[in-house]
Each structure stands twice: as C-alpha cells, then as structure tokens.
Design an enzyme around this catalytic site. Structure first.
Site, PDB file in Angstrom:
ATOM      1  N   GLY A 124       6.549   4.071  10.901  1.00  0.00           N
ATOM      2  CA  GLY A 124       6.939   4.123   9.504  1.00  0.00           C
ATOM      3  C   GLY A 124       8.433   4.063   9.269  1.00  0.00           C
ATOM      4  O   GLY A 124       9.145   5.050   9.479  1.00  0.00           O
ATOM      5  N   SER A 132      14.322  -4.209   3.428  1.00  0.00           N
ATOM      6  CA  SER A 132      15.425  -4.573   4.323  1.00  0.00           C
ATOM      7  C   SER A 132      16.561  -3.545   4.256  1.00  0.00           C
ATOM      8  O   SER A 132      17.317  -3.386   5.205  1.00  0.00           O
ATOM      9  CB  SER A 132      15.960  -5.958   3.942  1.00  0.00           C
ATOM     10  OG  SER A 132      14.941  -6.926   4.057  1.00  0.00           O
ATOM     11  N   ILE A 157       2.503  -0.145   6.028  1.00  0.00           N
ATOM     12  CA  ILE A 157       2.431   0.384   7.390  1.00  0.00           C
ATOM     13  C   ILE A 157       1.144  -0.069   8.073  1.00  0.00           C
ATOM     14  O   ILE A 157       0.036   0.225   7.607  1.00  0.00           O
ATOM     15  CB  ILE A 157       2.496   1.926   7.393  1.00  0.00           C
ATOM     16  CG1 ILE A 157       3.732   2.411   6.617  1.00  0.00           C
ATOM     17  CG2 ILE A 157       2.498   2.455   8.826  1.00  0.00           C
ATOM     18  CD1 ILE A 157       5.058   1.873   7.111  1.00  0.00           C
ATOM     19  N   THR A 158       1.291  -0.802   9.162  1.00  0.00           N
ATOM     20  CA  THR A 158       0.143  -1.203   9.967  1.00  0.00           C
ATOM     21  C   THR A 158      -0.470   0.037  10.600  1.00  0.00           C
ATOM     22  O   THR A 158       0.239   0.821  11.238  1.00  0.00           O
ATOM     23  CB  THR A 158       0.567  -2.200  11.050  1.00  0.00           C
ATOM     24  OG1 THR A 158       1.242  -3.300  10.436  1.00  0.00           O
ATOM     25  CG2 THR A 158      -0.632  -2.723  11.817  1.00  0.00           C
ATOM     26  N   GLY A 340      -9.461 -31.992   1.890  1.00  0.00           N
ATOM     27  CA  GLY A 340     -10.200 -31.051   1.053  1.00  0.00           C
ATOM     28  C   GLY A 340     -10.895 -29.967   1.851  1.00  0.00           C
ATOM     29  O   GLY A 340     -10.983 -28.814   1.414  1.00  0.00           O
ATOM     30  N   GLU A 363       8.744  -7.353   9.790  1.00  0.00           N
ATOM     31  CA  GLU A 363       9.788  -6.991  10.761  1.00  0.00           C
ATOM     32  C   GLU A 363      11.088  -7.752  10.532  1.00  0.00           C
ATOM     33  O   GLU A 363      11.760  -8.187  11.470  1.00  0.00           O
ATOM     34  CB  GLU A 363       9.279  -7.169  12.197  1.00  0.00           C
ATOM     35  CG  GLU A 363       8.173  -6.171  12.531  1.00  0.00           C
ATOM     36  CD  GLU A 363       7.890  -6.046  14.003  1.00  0.00           C
ATOM     37  OE1 GLU A 363       8.831  -6.088  14.806  1.00  0.00           O
ATOM     38  OE2 GLU A 363       6.709  -5.886  14.347  1.00  0.00           O
ATOM     39  N   THR A 365      12.714 -10.297   7.162  1.00  0.00           N
ATOM     40  CA  THR A 365      12.471 -11.620   6.591  1.00  0.00           C
ATOM     41  C   THR A 365      13.303 -12.693   7.297  1.00  0.00           C
ATOM     42  O   THR A 365      14.242 -12.378   8.044  1.00  0.00           O
ATOM     43  CB  THR A 365      12.846 -11.623   5.101  1.00  0.00           C
ATOM     44  OG1 THR A 365      14.255 -11.329   4.999  1.00  0.00           O
ATOM     45  CG2 THR A 365      12.058 -10.587   4.321  1.00  0.00           C
TER      46      THR A 365
END
Length: 379
Positions: A124, A132, A157-158, A340, A363, A365
């Site tokens: 976290g 950033s 948060i993953t 398509g 992580e 930009t």
C-alpha cells in the site's frame, strides 16, 4: 545481455504453459466477466515456486534471479494478464519489500508463508489523492507506546481484500518530506484494518483491486520495516524492481496478442486466400514482432543488471515505458487484424486490448517513467 533463454528459463516457460492450459485457460472469460479473483490458482502457483521466485531457498523460495522471474511473468501474462499481474504484485511489491528491507526476524516470520503461496501479499503506497505524488500521502502513523496507530486509506491496491499481509507506507513525519514516511507490516485481522470498495475495472478484471482502510489500527513497533522515516526511500527501490515486472507483464500480453493475430491471419480467408498473404496484414505482424523483440531486450537487460546488483533506475524505467506502450500498440493492431471479430468476446484479442492499458499506468505512468529517465540523463 541475454540473447538465448537459459535451461532454467526454458523449463519455467514450459511449466507455466502446462499449468496455464490446465488451471487458467478454461476459466479466463468466466473470471473476467464475474471479476472473480481465483485465490486457489495462486496457492497452486506457490506449490510450483512461483510465489517466491526471487526468495532465497533458506526462506522457502525458489531462489531464482530476475531473468527467470521475467520469464515466469511473461508466460503467465501471455495466457492471462490478470494472473500475471497478481503474481507480479505479490512477488515484487509485498514480498520484495520484505526481502529487500526487513529484519532477519521479519524475513523468517513472513517470507516462508508468502513464498509458498499460503499467504498472499499486498502493498500500500497509492492513496485517493496522491498517486504519482506519493510524498503528499495523508495516511498517518502515530507512535503510542509500543505501537503505531495508523489512520487513513490506500486505493488501487492489488489484493487489498484477499491479501493475508500488507506492507503499508504511512506518514510519520511532515507532509512532503521524503524521510517522513515509514513502512509497516500489517496482518489481515488486525483491528482497524479493513478492505474498502473493490474497483470495477476495464481490464485485469480477475486481479483484485480494492481500497485498504485504517481506523485507529495499532501496529506493533516490531512490525516497522527498517528505520523509521525510510519507507518512501525503500519504496522507490522496490519500484525499480517492480517496473521490470510490469515490463514483463507487458511483454507477455503483447506476445499473447501477436500469437492470436498470427494464428487468425492464417485461418481467415478473404478473396480466396488467407489474410496473412496480404501485405497490409503481413507488415502489421512484422512491426508487432519487431517491437516486441526490442521490448524483450530492454526488459532482460534491466533484469540482468538488477541481478548483478547494479542501479537499474533508468533501465527499469526504459523497459517499463517501452514495453507497456508496445503492449498497447500490439494489442490494438491485433484487434484490427481480427476486424469485427476482434471487437467481440468470442476471441481473445479484445481482452488483451483491455488488459494492456493498465501497463502504461500501474507502478508509475508512462509520463512518470519519462520523468525518471530524463532526470538520469540531466544529472
């Protein structure tokens, strides 16, 4: 710089492909549609050593280096970017922070359970108003006797809900002071530590992304990682390695999209011949493959430098920047080649297209990567 895969990398790649065919491939769209986080998959990955790729064997890890780690992430992401993302976040961020900066006692306590996949890790740093601009974080940690009291929230948060343990960076000093933040190990179940809203995302939908909320959460002083005030500095070092993992993630997604586009272009007939025989399609494939190979070289160069203990601040940023942008371009071209059908969920490229975009954001930009690179050039 690596040009040919080592025996270990070849074995890891085949192991991941076999695993993916059995445990991931049949469920990709089911998990994507429902946003289900397949926790059991990561326990199984732990049994293969892929939840502790970089962790030394004395702590129960696989004891491999960054080139092997890049291979594992790329091969997982070639199948499903969501699984690659979660595996990378667990290894690089939470587990990586403890491995690089924790005390010996903390390593002994946490690394074996993380490396085995028994425990899932979260990390976290990001907050709702400070992405950033992490130096202006508002989550605070105040010393009270033998514990720090955490108050605030982290987002994007993953594994913020499913993670068994989180490394959390909170402010212990003044706002904006790079030495005013500290890293803490916080276990799930600690009073005052709760999961918040789960994000409903464009892509990477089987990788859980939630808020983490701290309300008078008491964390023992023994759970401070390293020195008080060094959490942000530690995080920057962790992110250098993390960017290599996002480059690997990007590489895998791009390769998966190219694989699908090549196969489809050979099968799809127009004007009585496969569309791969039309120069407009063939040249697209050539450009895609060339950019992927350039991204691969940048990524493995950064991985080998990291393994050698060299400063990879610039190289990891370059790899992450280029590979992530290539991933988006390649996925976009793959959809175009499918026409398509590429816009439907019956074919895999629309998912690669959605998943790829995260790589230019997570992580750091693309714009932040350019800032990092420029600073190293202009020192």
């Amino acid at each position: 710089m690596e040009a040919v895969a080592t025996e270990n990398q070849t074995l890891i790649a085949q192991m991941v492909r076999d695993f993916g065919a059995q445990y991931i491939q049949p469920h990709i769209m089911e998990w994507d549609e429902s946003q289900e986080f397949p926790r059991d998959v990561f326990r199984r990955l732990g049994e293969l050593g892929l939840m502790g790729v970089l962790v030394p064997t004395e702590y129960g890890g696989a004891g491999f280096g960054y080139p092997e780690y890049v291979t594992a992430i790329a091969e997982l992401s070639r199948i499903d970017g969501s699984i690659g993302l979660s595996m990378a976040a667990h290894n690089s961020l939470c587990t990586g922070h403890i491995l690089q900066h924790a005390s010996e006692a903390q390593k002994q306590q946490y690394l074996p359970r993380l490396a085995s996949g028994e425990w899932l890790g979260a990390w976290g740093l990001t907050e709702p108003n400070t992405g950033s601009d992490a130096g202006n974080m508002r989550t605070t940690a105040t010393l009270d006797g033998d514990a720090y009291v955490l108050n605030g929230a982290k987002n994007f948060i993953t594994h913020g809900k499913s993670g068994d343990v989180a490394v959390v960076i909170a402010r212990t000093g003044e706002v904006g002071d790079s030495h005013g933040m500290t890293a803490f190990i916080v276990e799930r179940g600690t009073p005052g530590f709760a999961a918040g809203r789960k994000e409903n995302k464009l892509g990477m939908r089987a990788s859980e992304t939630t808020e983490m909320i701290f309300t008078d959460c008491r964390v023992p002083v023994a759970n401070v990682i390293g020195a008080v005030g060094e959490g942000f500095v530690q995080s920057l070092k962790v992110l250098d390695g993390g960017r290599i993992s996002i480059a690997a993630l990007s590489l895998g997604i791009a390769q998966g999209a190219l694989d699908a586009a090549i196969q489809y272009s050979k099968e799809r007939q127009q004007f009585n011949k496969p569309i791969s025989q039309f120069q407009g399609i063939a040249f697209k494939l050539a450009d895609m493959a060339t950019e992927i190979e350039a991204a691969r070289l940048l990524t493995y160069r950064a991985a080998e430098m990291k393994d050698a203990g060299l400063n990879v601040n610039r190289e990891s940023a370059m790899a992450k920047l280029y590979a992530s942008e290539v991933s988006v371009r390649v996925a976009n071209e793959a959809v175009q080649i499918f026409g398509g059908y590429g816009y439907t969920k019956d074919y895999p490229v629309e998912k690669f297209y959605r998943d790829a975009k995260l790589c230019t954001i997570g992580e750091g930009t693309s714009e932040i990567q350019k800032l990092v690179i420029a600073r190293t050039l202009l020192k």
